[in-house]
Enzyme design. Sequence first.
Site, PDB file in Angstrom:
ATOM      1  N   VAL A   1     102.090   2.519  56.148  1.00 57.58           N
ATOM      2  CA  VAL A   1     101.821   2.935  54.707  1.00 57.58           C
ATOM      3  C   VAL A   1     101.962   2.231  53.752  1.00 57.58           C
ATOM      4  CG1 VAL A   1     102.884   4.344  52.550  1.00 57.58           C
ATOM      5  CG2 VAL A   1     102.499   5.168  55.416  1.00 57.58           C
TER       6      VAL A   1
ATOM      7  N   PHE B   1      99.226  10.316  51.666  1.00 54.24           N
ATOM      8  CA  PHE B   1      98.217  11.439  52.116  1.00 54.24           C
ATOM      9  C   PHE B   1      97.065  10.924  53.084  1.00 54.24           C
ATOM     10  CE2 PHE B   1     100.224  13.985  48.300  1.00 54.24           C
ATOM     11  CZ  PHE B   1     101.047  15.072  48.982  1.00 54.24           C
ATOM     12  N   LEU B   2      97.490   9.803  54.381  1.00 53.88           N
ATOM     13  CA  LEU B   2      96.577   9.442  54.282  1.00 53.88           C
ATOM     14  C   LEU B   2      96.276   9.560  55.857  1.00 53.88           C
ATOM     15  CD1 LEU B   2      97.821   5.677  53.773  1.00 53.88           C
ATOM     16  CD2 LEU B   2      96.000   6.962  52.248  1.00 53.88           C
ATOM     17  N   ALA B   3      95.831  10.116  56.136  1.00 55.57           N
ATOM     18  CA  ALA B   3      95.023   9.962  58.388  1.00 55.57           C
ATOM     19  C   ALA B   3      95.209   8.699  58.641  1.00 55.57           C
ATOM     20  CB  ALA B   3      93.786  11.063  58.112  1.00 55.57           C
TER      21      ALA B   3
ATOM     22  N   LEU C   1     106.034  17.338  52.893  1.00 57.26           N
ATOM     23  CA  LEU C   1     106.448  18.370  54.260  1.00 57.26           C
ATOM     24  C   LEU C   1     105.665  19.768  54.274  1.00 57.26           C
ATOM     25  CD1 LEU C   1     110.174  17.982  52.939  1.00 57.26           C
ATOM     26  CD2 LEU C   1     109.021  16.302  55.036  1.00 57.26           C
TER      27      LEU C   1
ATOM     28  N   ASN D   1     101.758  19.004  55.574  1.00 52.58           N
ATOM     29  CA  ASN D   1     102.024  18.158  56.892  1.00 52.58           C
ATOM     30  C   ASN D   1     102.212  19.736  57.522  1.00 52.58           C
ATOM     31  OD1 ASN D   1     101.086  15.676  57.147  1.00 52.58           O
ATOM     32  ND2 ASN D   1     102.939  14.869  56.955  1.00 52.58           N
TER      33      ASN D   1
ATOM     34  N   CYS E   1     104.548  12.151  61.766  1.00 59.19           N
ATOM     35  CA  CYS E   1     104.773  12.753  60.849  1.00 59.19           C
ATOM     36  C   CYS E   1     105.272  14.435  61.469  1.00 59.19           C
ATOM     37  CB  CYS E   1     103.597  12.894  59.285  1.00 59.19           C
ATOM     38  SG  CYS E   1     103.766  11.417  58.646  1.00 59.19           S
TER      39      CYS E   1
ATOM     40  N   LYS F   1      95.782   9.745  68.251  1.00 59.94           N
ATOM     41  CA  LYS F   1      94.460   9.939  68.019  1.00 59.94           C
ATOM     42  C   LYS F   1      93.265   8.735  67.570  1.00 59.94           C
ATOM     43  CE  LYS F   1      93.611  10.248  63.291  1.00 59.94           C
ATOM     44  NZ  LYS F   1      93.824  11.167  62.150  1.00 59.94           N
TER      45      LYS F   1
END
Length: 480
Positions: free
Chosen positions: A12, A158-160, A217, A220, A272, A335
Amino acid sequence: MVKICCIGAGYVGGPTMAVIALKCPSIEVAVVDISKSRIAAWNSDQLPIYEPGLDDVVKQCRGKNLFFSTDVEKHVFEADIVFVSVNTPTKTQGLGAGKAADLTYWESAARMIADVSKSNKIVVEKSTVPVKTAEAIEKILTHNSKGIKFQILSNPEFLAEGTAIKDLFNPDRVLIGGRETPEGEKAIQSLKDVYAQWVPEERILTTNLWSAELSKLAANAFLAQRISSVNAMSALCEATGANVSQVSFAVGTDTRIGPKFLNASVGFGGSCFQKDILNLVYICECNGLPEVAEYWKQVIKINDYQKSRFVNRVVSSMFNTVATKKIAILGFAFKKDTGDTRETPAIDVCKGLLGDKAFLSIYDPQVTEDQIQRDLWMNKFDWDHPIHLQPASPTTDKKVSVVWDAYEAAKDADGVCILTEWDEFKNLDYQRIYDNMRKPAFVFDGRNVVNADKLREIGFIVYSIGKPLDAWLKDMPAVA
């Protein structure tokens, strides 16, 4: 010149600060960490994390207005705004073990900020933290402040992973929570001014502290819930002959639901989802809401069920034993387009197969052998501590080999398990793979990336999650 310091040079802190430096050339940004090897990597050509586009951003700014350093106290002392992006692992013992967040690293960061500060500062929560953490941090800073004034803000990420740079360049929203006081509003505006240099103002949302903390929270939990929902449907699809891809497409065309996060798979992973849901469960329990806690627990139960169901399918299909058989594992990251293995479903699948005495040959284009061996040996939640505090891994497991080529992994194997949806796995020469495997040759597609019909034409027995079962597999039901 405004100075920003970020404590924590991980997934992050590193990318977020690099993008702030790129978009705000008038701001000096320092990323600090006590890990010398991590900071050395950030200052080298081989960054410590893989993220598409990150290299370019870092190279454009490093040494100009972006600095990576182990001199934590110096940069905190100089900063106007201090982001805290340290690990918040799940507690493994004591009150709330297995659910509550361990705020040890956060507390020590707060105490250090109070000790070294000689000027007023804005302290920003960037790590995912339980609701009301800001209140605890505020107390630590206030009681140790020596007259210095601190304002606490919550600015959850809120990163992917795999699209983090794209997400930072063009976020759906930036959320800033602060105290509803004149000083709090002023601090919110200061951080808003940073993001406003490239994010449209309507996308910068401001709330009170508790709403910002809980929103992370909740986001996610909602995303993980969608994955568990489609994975629960995948089990029903296999039992009834329905096709989960067709079902999820039909469901996703409903504009009230939408198509995202409806791909059935071997399970969700990442740093997360599970951690945040466990945290949510604990907060609900602490606030006398056992029914709400139980509801969210089911999301994790289905995820665990999906992983064990996959392992059971592999074992039952191969004459009810994989002992001494070679299984190729294609993909280990949680992923595609990331090297991150935190909570990857591959860990539980590999452990399940090793428990049945299989030999594993693992290939992932971005994950090192050391990381794979460490993940297969570590206890649950150990991964979320700084690397120098993680237990050292033992000697390499002789039942696990890590190779740098999918064809090598599958050579002389009895079965192939696809556990990460890397694009390259769609385009492999499966005829070549089949020719070099023992027969009958199995493919267990945990990400639905291959064309099952084409593979069956070659001669493979194929299992795709949530798809109509091969005649072979129907005769050997997986016992969950």
